[in-house]
Design a protein around this motif. Structure first.
Motif, PDB file in Angstrom:
ATOM      1  N   SER A  22       6.895  -4.062  -5.650  1.00  0.00           N
ATOM      2  CA  SER A  22       7.831  -3.380  -4.749  1.00  0.00           C
ATOM      3  C   SER A  22       7.369  -1.976  -4.379  1.00  0.00           C
ATOM      4  CB  SER A  22       9.227  -3.324  -5.382  1.00  0.00           C
ATOM      5  OG  SER A  22       9.203  -2.594  -6.603  1.00  0.00           O
ATOM      6  N   TYR A  23       6.612  -1.305  -5.236  1.00  0.00           N
ATOM      7  CA  TYR A  23       6.170   0.055  -4.923  1.00  0.00           C
ATOM      8  C   TYR A  23       5.280   0.082  -3.683  1.00  0.00           C
ATOM      9  CZ  TYR A  23       1.364  -0.611  -6.598  1.00  0.00           C
ATOM     10  OH  TYR A  23       0.056  -1.030  -6.756  1.00  0.00           O
ATOM     11  N   LEU A  24       4.643  -1.048  -3.360  1.00  0.00           N
ATOM     12  CA  LEU A  24       3.772  -1.102  -2.190  1.00  0.00           C
ATOM     13  C   LEU A  24       4.548  -0.932  -0.890  1.00  0.00           C
ATOM     14  CD1 LEU A  24       1.504  -4.104  -3.259  1.00  0.00           C
ATOM     15  CD2 LEU A  24       0.911  -1.664  -3.332  1.00  0.00           C
ATOM     16  N   ASN A  25       5.844  -1.257  -0.918  1.00  0.00           N
ATOM     17  CA  ASN A  25       6.662  -1.109   0.282  1.00  0.00           C
ATOM     18  C   ASN A  25       6.814   0.346   0.706  1.00  0.00           C
ATOM     19  OD1 ASN A  25       7.097  -3.900   0.261  1.00  0.00           O
ATOM     20  ND2 ASN A  25       8.931  -3.698  -1.018  1.00  0.00           N
ATOM     21  N   ASP A  26       6.595   1.255  -0.236  1.00  0.00           N
ATOM     22  CA  ASP A  26       6.758   2.685   0.059  1.00  0.00           C
ATOM     23  C   ASP A  26       5.475   3.325   0.573  1.00  0.00           C
ATOM     24  OD1 ASP A  26       9.407   2.575  -0.824  1.00  0.00           O
ATOM     25  OD2 ASP A  26       8.804   2.902  -2.912  1.00  0.00           O
ATOM     26  N   ILE A  27       4.402   2.553   0.650  1.00  0.00           N
ATOM     27  CA  ILE A  27       3.140   3.085   1.174  1.00  0.00           C
ATOM     28  C   ILE A  27       3.074   2.725   2.656  1.00  0.00           C
ATOM     29  CG2 ILE A  27       0.632   3.095   0.943  1.00  0.00           C
ATOM     30  CD1 ILE A  27       0.969   2.174  -1.927  1.00  0.00           C
ATOM     31  N   PRO A  28       3.085   3.709   3.543  1.00  0.00           N
ATOM     32  CA  PRO A  28       3.225   3.418   4.980  1.00  0.00           C
ATOM     33  C   PRO A  28       1.960   2.849   5.611  1.00  0.00           C
ATOM     34  CG  PRO A  28       2.911   5.754   4.632  1.00  0.00           C
ATOM     35  CD  PRO A  28       3.027   5.145   3.260  1.00  0.00           C
ATOM     36  N   GLU A  29       2.154   2.209   6.748  1.00  0.00           N
ATOM     37  CA  GLU A  29       1.094   1.819   7.667  1.00  0.00           C
ATOM     38  C   GLU A  29       0.113   0.812   7.074  1.00  0.00           C
ATOM     39  OE1 GLU A  29      -0.726   5.382   9.050  1.00  0.00           O
ATOM     40  OE2 GLU A  29       1.088   6.098  10.062  1.00  0.00           O
ATOM     41  N   ILE A  30       0.593  -0.062   6.211  1.00  0.00           N
ATOM     42  CA  ILE A  30      -0.231  -1.149   5.680  1.00  0.00           C
ATOM     43  C   ILE A  30       0.482  -2.458   5.987  1.00  0.00           C
ATOM     44  CG2 ILE A  30      -1.309  -2.210   3.667  1.00  0.00           C
ATOM     45  CD1 ILE A  30      -1.423   0.510   2.358  1.00  0.00           C
ATOM     46  N   ASP A  31      -0.224  -3.366   6.636  1.00  0.00           N
ATOM     47  CA  ASP A  31       0.349  -4.661   6.967  1.00  0.00           C
ATOM     48  C   ASP A  31      -0.032  -5.676   5.881  1.00  0.00           C
ATOM     49  OD1 ASP A  31       1.447  -3.784   9.386  1.00  0.00           O
ATOM     50  OD2 ASP A  31      -0.466  -4.081  10.436  1.00  0.00           O
ATOM     51  N   TRP A  32       0.856  -5.792   4.883  1.00  0.00           N
ATOM     52  CA  TRP A  32       0.607  -6.707   3.789  1.00  0.00           C
ATOM     53  C   TRP A  32       0.939  -8.144   4.199  1.00  0.00           C
ATOM     54  CZ3 TRP A  32      -1.998  -4.580  -0.020  1.00  0.00           C
ATOM     55  CH2 TRP A  32      -1.785  -3.235  -0.343  1.00  0.00           C
ATOM     56  N   TYR A  33       0.257  -9.076   3.609  1.00  0.00           N
ATOM     57  CA  TYR A  33       0.621 -10.475   3.785  1.00  0.00           C
ATOM     58  C   TYR A  33       0.443 -11.206   2.464  1.00  0.00           C
ATOM     59  CZ  TYR A  33      -4.453 -11.287   4.188  1.00  0.00           C
ATOM     60  OH  TYR A  33      -5.810 -11.309   3.976  1.00  0.00           O
TER      61      TYR A  33
END
Length: 213
Positions: free
Chosen positions: A202-213
């Motif tokens: 969930s912490y990755l959601n707070d890192i902007p401008e990355i399109d995770w899949y």
């Protein structure tokens, strides 16, 4: 950094794939001819019905072939191959079907641990991936983790590193250009992260401008 020798494979696999769900199998004819760490891997991996290696294939004794005096024990779907030297079985070599062998700085036990962790980053119960992340954001991505001090290998291209914590494991390396000749994309990395729980990511959601899949 984490010493790879401190990682016990049975404990690591149990944490990432759950408890063994099969009875241990005694190696059949041919397995005793393998280097002891590779024989132990085959015996260990039979205890899980879930495949522990999916990106690549660790060959059975009947599938192992010799090339230039080296015994090929692992392949990938492309043309990457890995081998040990029967005269010095703790030495690992990486190559291509039509290329030269390169001796790796990792011993066979370290290599098998490295491979298990690389696979877990892709095959964990919960994953996030991005083919191109700005290098300035990598420190924030790996902040909850510690790098594992592997000697390194060439696949899928030189420069990949493994990071881990109690609930996360990441494989991070150079991003690929989006056009031929497919070199490294300057200032960017590809990121593959596995986790034991979805909340660990969930912490990755707070890192902007990355399109995770």
């Amino acid at each position: 950094m984490i010493d790879p020798a401190s990682i016990e494979l049975h404990q690591f696999i149990t944490k990432w794939y759950g408890k063994p769900d099969r009875s241990p199998e005694i190696g059949g004819r041919g397995y005793t001819q393998l280097p002891a760490p590779l024989q132990a891997w085959h015996e260990l991996s039979t205890r899980w019905s879930t495949p522990l290696v999916r990106l690549k294939k660790i060959l059975t004794p009947d599938e192992i072939i010799m090339r230039d005096g080296k015994a090929i024990f692992m392949t990938d779907p492309g043309d990457a191959i890995w081998a040990f030297d029967p005269e010095s079985p703790m030495d690992v070599y990486e190559g291509r079907l039509y290329g030269e062998w390169v001796e790796l700085p990792e011993s066979l036990p370290e290599f098998l641990t490295h491979n298990a962790m690389n696979e877990a980053a892709h095959n964990a119960p919960h994953t996030r991936s991005c083919d191109s992340v700005e290098d300035t954001q990598i420190a924030e991505i790996v902040a909850p983790m510690t790098e594992v001090a592997f000697g390194g290998w060439q696949w899928p291209r030189p420069g990949h590193r493994i990071f881990m914590s109690e609930t996360l494991i990441a494989d991070i390396g150079p991003a690929m250009e989006d056009r031929a000749p497919w070199g490294n994309k300057p200032g960017h990395s590809e990121v593959q992260i596995g986790a034991t729980t979805s909340s660990a990511l969930s912490y990755l959601n707070d890192i902007p401008e990355i399109d995770w899949y």
